[in-house]
Design a protein around this motif. Sequence first.
Motif, PDB file in Angstrom:
ATOM      1  N   ASN A   1       2.823  11.126   9.338  1.00 11.31           N
ATOM      2  CA  ASN A   1       1.918  11.274   8.205  1.00 11.31           C
ATOM      3  C   ASN A   1       0.883  12.368   8.454  1.00 11.31           C
ATOM      4  O   ASN A   1       0.606  13.193   7.574  1.00 11.31           O
ATOM      5  CB  ASN A   1       1.230   9.935   7.943  1.00 11.31           C
ATOM      6  CG  ASN A   1       0.302   9.968   6.750  1.00 11.31           C
ATOM      7  OD1 ASN A   1       0.718  10.207   5.624  1.00 11.31           O
ATOM      8  ND2 ASN A   1      -0.965   9.715   6.996  1.00 11.31           N
TER       9      ASN A   1
ATOM     10  N   PRO B   1       2.726   5.537  -5.181  1.00 11.16           N
ATOM     11  CA  PRO B   1       2.926   4.432  -4.239  1.00 11.16           C
ATOM     12  C   PRO B   1       3.590   4.920  -2.958  1.00 11.16           C
ATOM     13  O   PRO B   1       4.002   6.086  -2.855  1.00 11.16           O
ATOM     14  CB  PRO B   1       3.866   3.493  -5.016  1.00 11.16           C
ATOM     15  CG  PRO B   1       4.660   4.420  -5.892  1.00 11.16           C
ATOM     16  CD  PRO B   1       3.682   5.506  -6.302  1.00 11.16           C
ATOM     17  N   LEU B   2       3.696   4.039  -1.989  1.00 12.90           N
ATOM     18  CA  LEU B   2       4.483   4.357  -0.803  1.00 12.90           C
ATOM     19  C   LEU B   2       5.906   4.698  -1.208  1.00 12.90           C
ATOM     20  O   LEU B   2       6.476   4.090  -2.120  1.00 12.90           O
ATOM     21  CB  LEU B   2       4.490   3.173   0.168  1.00 12.90           C
ATOM     22  CG  LEU B   2       3.152   2.803   0.814  1.00 12.90           C
ATOM     23  CD1 LEU B   2       3.319   1.571   1.688  1.00 12.90           C
ATOM     24  CD2 LEU B   2       2.578   3.958   1.623  1.00 12.90           C
TER      25      LEU B   2
ATOM     26  N   VAL C   1      -1.033   1.957   7.797  1.00 11.53           N
ATOM     27  CA  VAL C   1      -0.572   1.819   6.410  1.00 11.53           C
ATOM     28  C   VAL C   1      -1.618   2.403   5.452  1.00 11.53           C
ATOM     29  O   VAL C   1      -1.272   3.111   4.494  1.00 11.53           O
ATOM     30  CB  VAL C   1      -0.289   0.343   6.075  1.00 11.53           C
ATOM     31  CG1 VAL C   1      -0.046   0.162   4.580  1.00 11.53           C
ATOM     32  CG2 VAL C   1       0.903  -0.170   6.874  1.00 11.53           C
ATOM     33  N   SER C   2      -2.887   2.132   5.720  1.00 10.02           N
ATOM     34  CA  SER C   2      -3.950   2.641   4.845  1.00 10.02           C
ATOM     35  C   SER C   2      -4.000   4.162   4.854  1.00 10.02           C
ATOM     36  O   SER C   2      -4.211   4.790   3.799  1.00 10.02           O
ATOM     37  CB  SER C   2      -5.305   2.067   5.279  1.00 10.02           C
ATOM     38  OG  SER C   2      -5.322   0.663   5.135  1.00 10.02           O
TER      39      SER C   2
ATOM     40  N   ASP D   1       8.407   6.420   3.650  1.00  9.84           N
ATOM     41  CA  ASP D   1       7.342   5.680   4.332  1.00  9.84           C
ATOM     42  C   ASP D   1       7.826   4.301   4.770  1.00  9.84           C
ATOM     43  O   ASP D   1       7.548   3.854   5.892  1.00  9.84           O
ATOM     44  CB  ASP D   1       6.139   5.509   3.397  1.00  9.84           C
ATOM     45  CG  ASP D   1       5.602   6.812   2.862  1.00  9.84           C
ATOM     46  OD1 ASP D   1       5.495   7.774   3.644  1.00  9.84           O
ATOM     47  OD2 ASP D   1       5.291   6.866   1.660  1.00  9.84           O
TER      48      ASP D   1
ATOM     49  N   ALA E   1      -1.015   5.381   2.807  1.00  7.86           N
ATOM     50  CA  ALA E   1      -1.255   5.141   1.380  1.00  7.86           C
ATOM     51  C   ALA E   1      -2.279   6.116   0.817  1.00  7.86           C
ATOM     52  O   ALA E   1      -2.151   6.585  -0.326  1.00  7.86           O
ATOM     53  CB  ALA E   1      -1.714   3.695   1.175  1.00  7.86           C
TER      54      ALA E   1
ATOM     55  N   ASN F   1       7.480  -4.072   0.904  1.00  8.82           N
ATOM     56  CA  ASN F   1       6.552  -3.326   0.058  1.00  8.82           C
ATOM     57  C   ASN F   1       5.988  -4.295  -0.992  1.00  8.82           C
ATOM     58  O   ASN F   1       6.731  -4.743  -1.847  1.00  8.82           O
ATOM     59  CB  ASN F   1       7.253  -2.158  -0.626  1.00  8.82           C
ATOM     60  CG  ASN F   1       6.270  -1.211  -1.285  1.00  8.82           C
ATOM     61  OD1 ASN F   1       5.087  -1.232  -0.966  1.00  8.82           O
ATOM     62  ND2 ASN F   1       6.753  -0.396  -2.207  1.00  8.82           N
ATOM     63  N   PRO F   2       4.699  -4.649  -0.890  1.00  4.82           N
ATOM     64  CA  PRO F   2       3.696  -4.079   0.014  1.00  4.82           C
ATOM     65  C   PRO F   2       3.942  -4.443   1.475  1.00  4.82           C
ATOM     66  O   PRO F   2       4.510  -5.493   1.764  1.00  4.82           O
ATOM     67  CB  PRO F   2       2.383  -4.667  -0.498  1.00  4.82           C
ATOM     68  CG  PRO F   2       2.766  -5.914  -1.200  1.00  4.82           C
ATOM     69  CD  PRO F   2       4.119  -5.665  -1.794  1.00  4.82           C
TER      70      PRO F   2
ATOM     71  N   ARG G   1      -0.596   9.391   0.109  1.00  4.10           N
ATOM     72  CA  ARG G   1       0.333   9.318  -1.019  1.00  4.10           C
ATOM     73  C   ARG G   1      -0.380   9.146  -2.356  1.00  4.10           C
ATOM     74  O   ARG G   1       0.179   9.491  -3.394  1.00  4.10           O
ATOM     75  CB  ARG G   1       1.308   8.159  -0.837  1.00  4.10           C
ATOM     76  CG  ARG G   1       2.283   8.310   0.300  1.00  4.10           C
ATOM     77  CD  ARG G   1       3.226   9.467   0.090  1.00  4.10           C
ATOM     78  NE  ARG G   1       4.312   9.466   1.068  1.00  4.10           N
ATOM     79  CZ  ARG G   1       5.165  10.459   1.210  1.00  4.10           C
ATOM     80  NH1 ARG G   1       5.051  11.567   0.462  1.00  4.10           N
ATOM     81  NH2 ARG G   1       6.129  10.387   2.109  1.00  4.10           N
ATOM     82  N   ALA G   2      -1.571   8.576  -2.360  1.00  2.00           N
ATOM     83  CA  ALA G   2      -2.261   8.253  -3.609  1.00  2.00           C
ATOM     84  C   ALA G   2      -2.372   9.478  -4.519  1.00  2.00           C
ATOM     85  O   ALA G   2      -2.555  10.588  -4.030  1.00  2.00           O
ATOM     86  CB  ALA G   2      -3.653   7.709  -3.299  1.00  2.00           C
TER      87      ALA G   2
END
Length: 205
Positions: free
Chosen positions: A51, A32-33, A21-22, A37, A25, A8-9, A28-29
């Motif tokens: 997800n 953070p992850l 991943v995007s 995740d 993310a 992470n990242p 979640r925004a």
Amino acid sequence: MRLPYTPNPPTPATEADQAIVSRIAARRAPRPLQPLDLALLHAPAVADGWNAFLGAVRTRTSLDARVRELAICRVAVCNRAWYEWGHHAPLAVAAGVSEAGMGVVRRERLVGDGGDGDGEKARREAEGVGLSEKDWAVLRYADEMTRNVEVPEEVFAALRRVCGEREVVEVTATVAAYNCVSRFLVALDVGERNGTGPDYVAPGH
């Protein structure tokens, strides 16, 4: 956790993995992850499907937040998934469930073994701390689905009295989804909460 978390990242190996991943993310925004995740990203395709499914269950149903979070919290208690509880109990409180109501939710057993009399007593106690007929029906349904899988007819009938067909499907999907989540969390000890409890506060908090 029983496995190391992914970095992470994240350090995706391919453009397809970067897109996964995007997407995670973005859901979640602005947070953070999460540890969940970072555990799931060992298997990017699984993380991507997870997800999408959990995103729909959490954000695209007609259920109000109170009902949804009560169902999730009861699953967490039944499965002793205290990481899950730690994330969702505050959301239930924010949705209007009283601390006394949460005390009912986190009981080891919602109803004793004394038959119908115990069930009625438990329902009245729940009502006394501000849990509605719908709240109680959802809790009982989540409890039976999680502990026994097969739901007694009277428990289903109680849910049906307070929920339309769409809500019944959405409650069922929510309980099923968070059984999946809690079993993953507990099996791998994601978040390192196994063996604690609903009142645990992490060091530094």
